[in-house]
Design a protein around this motif. Sequence first.
Motif: not given
Length: 328
Positions: A90-102
């Motif tokens: 979860x930390x890796x996902x929320x800290x990655x711009x890929x999640x926020x872009x999607x």
Amino acid sequence: MSRGRGTGRGEGGAVAGAVPPGRLRKAVGTHWYAWTMVAPVVLVIGVIIGYPLVRGLYLSLTDADEANVERHIGMNHIPATYEFTGLDNYTAILGDGVFWGRLGWTVVWTVACVGLTFAIGLTLANLLNRRLRGRTFYRLALILPWAIPAFVSVFTWRLLYNEKNGLLNKLLAGGGIDAVPWLNDPTWAKLSVIAVNVWLGVPFMLVALLGGLQSIPGELYEAAEMDGAGPWQRFRNITLPGLRGVSSTVILLSTIWTFNMFPVIFLLTRGGPGDATEILVTYAYRLSFVDSPRDFSGSAAWGVLILLLLSLIAVVYRRSLRKQGEVW
């Protein structure tokens, strides 16, 4: 005779010190037949939905992928070697711009589809609620997209969108207009998937809103017309308030379905061109079934985040309806 040897009953014949039955016990005792009939369905749903949900939540807290999960190769059994990693995924996902872009595109996709579907469905429902010749035929024609399996509809639209041989570009060529790269340009691809999803969603919205319109008493419109109210005033003060209960339900359902609308995106563009039309659910699928090595833990974490987002949307929407006086 001593009073200490009394019967121990208070007023109304109730036994002193007796504990009244709980609400659950009382409900089961009163409606035991209904509980008996519902229990098998609840059990099946619990197994079908509950186990995958718990399993996915557990995998999201590990580093499971296709290289360290349990598997069988011929007669050989290879045990699982993945480890518990806590909230690292979860930390890796929320800290990655890929999640926020999607997430940004998923929100735009959902709002655009639901807004257009509701507006078109409401317009058509108002038209079909009037007495006009061939009304039954029009109703059947507009419900037809709902009767066709979604994957058939999407493949048909894919043929229509074909840049070289598609019917849409042939019609444009007949008018002297250059071919449009419907599925090969990021902007056109986004507009194309929205159009297909709206086409699929209008019949449901139409049927639901038409039923709501037919439940509004006609006397209200007659009285408003006698008082001099125009069409827009009658629509704003009678139609919209009368449809508030139906509208709140269909908007919420349409939001949840569109947010998770996997078939349209995956079958039409597979998230392309590039990743222009990739929404959260298609990216979660890609992690687990397309990309190599398959990242089961990451895909599970994406799934849990999607579930949390939808739950948050439902809670906020429900509270907003309560503030408006709606019971849901």
